[in-house]
Design a protein around this motif. Structure first.
Motif, short mmCIF file in Angstrom:
data_model
loop_
_atom_site.label_atom_id
_atom_site.label_comp_id
_atom_site.label_asym_id
_atom_site.label_seq_id
_atom_site.Cartn_x
_atom_site.Cartn_y
_atom_site.Cartn_z
N HIS A 1 0.83 -1.20 0.00
CA HIS A 1 0.00 0.00 0.00
C HIS A 1 0.87 1.26 0.00
O HIS A 1 0.68 2.17 -0.83
CB HIS A 1 -0.92 -0.04 1.22
CG HIS A 1 -1.97 1.02 1.23
ND1 HIS A 1 -2.94 1.09 2.21
CD2 HIS A 1 -2.23 2.07 0.41
CE1 HIS A 1 -3.72 2.12 1.98
NE2 HIS A 1 -3.31 2.73 0.88
N ALA A 2 1.84 1.32 0.90
CA ALA A 2 2.70 2.51 0.99
C ALA A 2 3.49 2.73 -0.29
O ALA A 2 3.58 3.85 -0.81
CB ALA A 2 3.67 2.36 2.17
N GLY A 3 4.05 1.66 -0.85
CA GLY A 3 4.83 1.79 -2.07
C GLY A 3 4.00 2.26 -3.24
O GLY A 3 4.45 3.10 -4.03
N MET A 4 2.77 1.74 -3.35
CA MET A 4 1.89 2.18 -4.44
C MET A 4 1.57 3.67 -4.33
O MET A 4 1.58 4.40 -5.34
CB MET A 4 0.60 1.36 -4.43
CG MET A 4 0.73 -0.03 -4.99
SD MET A 4 1.02 -0.11 -6.78
CE MET A 4 -0.58 0.42 -7.42
N VAL A 5 1.31 4.14 -3.13
CA VAL A 5 0.99 5.57 -2.95
C VAL A 5 2.21 6.42 -3.29
O VAL A 5 2.09 7.45 -3.98
CB VAL A 5 0.49 5.84 -1.52
CG1 VAL A 5 0.35 7.34 -1.28
CG2 VAL A 5 -0.84 5.15 -1.28
N VAL B 1 6.10 7.73 4.15
CA VAL B 1 7.00 8.87 4.35
C VAL B 1 8.46 8.43 4.22
O VAL B 1 9.26 9.06 3.53
CB VAL B 1 6.74 9.54 5.71
CG1 VAL B 1 7.85 10.53 6.05
CG2 VAL B 1 5.38 10.24 5.72
N LYS B 2 8.81 7.32 4.86
CA LYS B 2 10.18 6.81 4.79
C LYS B 2 10.55 6.40 3.37
O LYS B 2 11.68 6.64 2.90
CB LYS B 2 10.35 5.61 5.73
CG LYS B 2 10.30 5.96 7.21
CD LYS B 2 10.47 4.71 8.06
CE LYS B 2 10.44 5.05 9.55
NZ LYS B 2 10.55 3.83 10.39
N THR B 3 9.60 5.79 2.67
CA THR B 3 9.86 5.36 1.30
C THR B 3 10.02 6.54 0.37
O THR B 3 10.89 6.56 -0.51
CB THR B 3 8.74 4.42 0.81
OG1 THR B 3 8.56 3.36 1.76
CG2 THR B 3 9.07 3.83 -0.54
N ALA B 4 9.18 7.56 0.55
CA ALA B 4 9.28 8.78 -0.26
C ALA B 4 10.62 9.47 -0.04
O ALA B 4 11.22 9.98 -1.00
CB ALA B 4 8.12 9.72 0.07
N GLU B 5 11.09 9.47 1.19
CA GLU B 5 12.41 10.05 1.47
C GLU B 5 13.51 9.27 0.77
O GLU B 5 14.44 9.85 0.19
CB GLU B 5 12.65 10.07 2.99
CG GLU B 5 11.79 11.07 3.74
CD GLU B 5 11.91 10.93 5.25
OE1 GLU B 5 12.57 9.96 5.72
OE2 GLU B 5 11.33 11.78 5.96
N ARG B 6 13.40 7.96 0.79
CA ARG B 6 14.42 7.12 0.13
C ARG B 6 14.46 7.38 -1.37
O ARG B 6 15.54 7.38 -1.98
CB ARG B 6 14.10 5.64 0.39
CG ARG B 6 15.12 4.66 -0.15
CD ARG B 6 14.80 3.24 0.32
NE ARG B 6 15.93 2.36 0.11
CZ ARG B 6 16.03 1.48 -0.89
NH1 ARG B 6 15.04 1.35 -1.76
NH2 ARG B 6 17.10 0.71 -1.02
N GLY C 1 6.76 14.62 -0.73
CA GLY C 1 6.42 13.51 0.13
C GLY C 1 4.99 13.04 -0.06
O GLY C 1 4.36 13.27 -1.09
N VAL C 2 4.47 12.39 0.98
CA VAL C 2 3.12 11.83 0.94
C VAL C 2 2.30 12.46 2.06
O VAL C 2 2.71 12.44 3.22
CB VAL C 2 3.15 10.30 1.10
CG1 VAL C 2 1.74 9.73 1.21
CG2 VAL C 2 3.90 9.65 -0.07
N GLU C 3 1.17 13.01 1.71
CA GLU C 3 0.30 13.64 2.70
C GLU C 3 -0.54 12.58 3.42
O GLU C 3 -0.87 11.53 2.86
CB GLU C 3 -0.65 14.64 2.03
CG GLU C 3 0.06 15.77 1.31
CD GLU C 3 0.82 16.69 2.25
OE1 GLU C 3 0.39 16.80 3.43
OE2 GLU C 3 1.81 17.30 1.83
N ARG C 4 -0.89 12.86 4.66
CA ARG C 4 -1.68 11.92 5.45
C ARG C 4 -3.02 11.60 4.77
O ARG C 4 -3.47 10.44 4.81
CB ARG C 4 -1.91 12.51 6.85
CG ARG C 4 -2.82 11.70 7.76
CD ARG C 4 -2.26 10.30 8.05
NE ARG C 4 -3.17 9.54 8.91
CZ ARG C 4 -4.25 8.91 8.46
NH1 ARG C 4 -4.55 8.94 7.17
NH2 ARG C 4 -5.02 8.24 9.30
#
Length: 333
Positions: free
Chosen positions: A199-203, A236-241, A247-250
């Motif tokens: 889910h996080a990676g797709m976003v 958030v961590k993935t977007a930083e990487r 980034g990614v908003e809540r």
């Protein structure tokens, strides 16, 4: 986005198919057009989505000189199966720590993924009670292996850290490219949401390529608010990487917690119906833990009219069908 800056193995064999599901769409009323992204067809023993994550995780392990992989999951974990699969392919030893989230559910002689762990040559399996600190259990195993002269590398459950989630940022970009080539406009994407990496990676990937397709996660283990926080933190961590600007908003993280049922891996009537509908009308096998419950959520949202009439909705099939064979009683009762 540039993924060449990270170590990566070459496990994929091109994009996984995007297929229309016209029969299922008709059965559900014909007002929403359903499509499916077939990550169940990814390489690796019996396929499944963790192969995308393991391209990056196992590459990181090998770059660090590991000769042994340690990971964890539930007693019928698809992630553990695929970790064992790619470890075998790379000549790495694999050790599993399984969490018995439902007391008495682990059976050494069980079918499904339990049997495949054996075939894939897993070196050791340790079963711990539900609620155990899984990272601490894996660290303990790592210390034992280091004392025996091995060089272990720990992959977290579901390969759901920023390294593994990178694989699903890749998937989001792959999906957008396919849709452009197909000239297919998708209005919404539905994904299973469990250990959070998919889910996080797709976003993150959708944000990184300005895909502008909303993504909803169907929870398989936790309430909505808890899951959304876990997914957002990892995103958030993935977007930083990946150096994703802004980034990614809540508010980009949306989960549905209504389809978990009595708990992780515990069957629901809606899951059983979803598995049967996909099999009977599209000849697609789901799994009873992740994709089955996520599909139950998709079906319910379609029936409730959550998606506007004539919407095109894409379901991400994360695989896991070997686990079906451990749930025969559920489907035959």
């Amino acid at each position: 986005m540039n993924y060449t800056q990270f170590p990566r193995r070459n496990y994929l064999q091109g994009p996984t198919p995007i297929e229309e599901m016209p029969a299922l769409s008709r059965v559900l009323g014909g007002e929403v057009n359903l499509y499916i992204k077939r990550d169940d067809l990814l390489p690796g023993s019996a396929g499944g989505n963790k192969t995308r994550k393991l391209e990056f995780c196992i590459a990181d392990a090998m770059e660090k000189g590991a000769d042994t992989i340690i990971t964890c999951g539930a007693v019928q974990s698809n992630h553990c199966r695929l970790t064992a699969s790619w470890s075998a392919k790379e000549g790495l030893d694999c050790h599993l720590v399984l969490e018995e989230r439902v007391k008495g559910s682990y059976k050494k002689e069980a079918s499904g993924n339990n049997f495949l762990f054996e075939l894939l040559g897993v070196k050791t399996i340790e079963v711990v009670p539900g609620g155990s600190d899984m990272m601490a259990e894996m660290e303990k195993k790592a210390q034992e292996l280091k004392a025996a002269g091995r060089s272990p590398y720990i992959i977290p459950g579901g390969a759901s850290n920023a390294i593994g989630a990178t694989g699903y940022a890749v998937c989001a970009e792959e999906t957008v490219n396919q849709l452009n080539d197909m000239r297919l406009s998708i209005d919404h994407i539905v994904v299973p949401s469990g250990s959070a990496g998919t889910h996080a990676g797709m976003v993150v990937g959708m944000t990184g390529v300005n895909g502008n397709i909303p993504i909803s996660g169907m929870n398989v283990s936790r309430p909505k608010d808890v899951q959304e926080e876990i997914v957002h933190k990892l995103a958030v961590k993935t977007a930083e990487r990946l150096h994703v600007k802004g980034g990614v908003e809540r508010q980009d993280i949306v989960c549905y917690g209504d389809y978990v049922g009595p708990g992780y891996s515990l069957p629901t009537d809606a899951m059983v119906e979803a598995v049967k509908l996909f099999a009977n009308h599209e000849a697609i096998l789901l799994d009873p833990v992740y994709s089955g419950k996520a599909a139950a959520g998709l079906i319910d949202l379609v029936r409730k009219g959550v998606f506007p009439k004539d919407s095109n909705v894409l379901f991400l099939h994360t695989g896991g069908s070997p686990a079906l064979y451990a749930y025969l009683d559920t489907f035959r009762k």
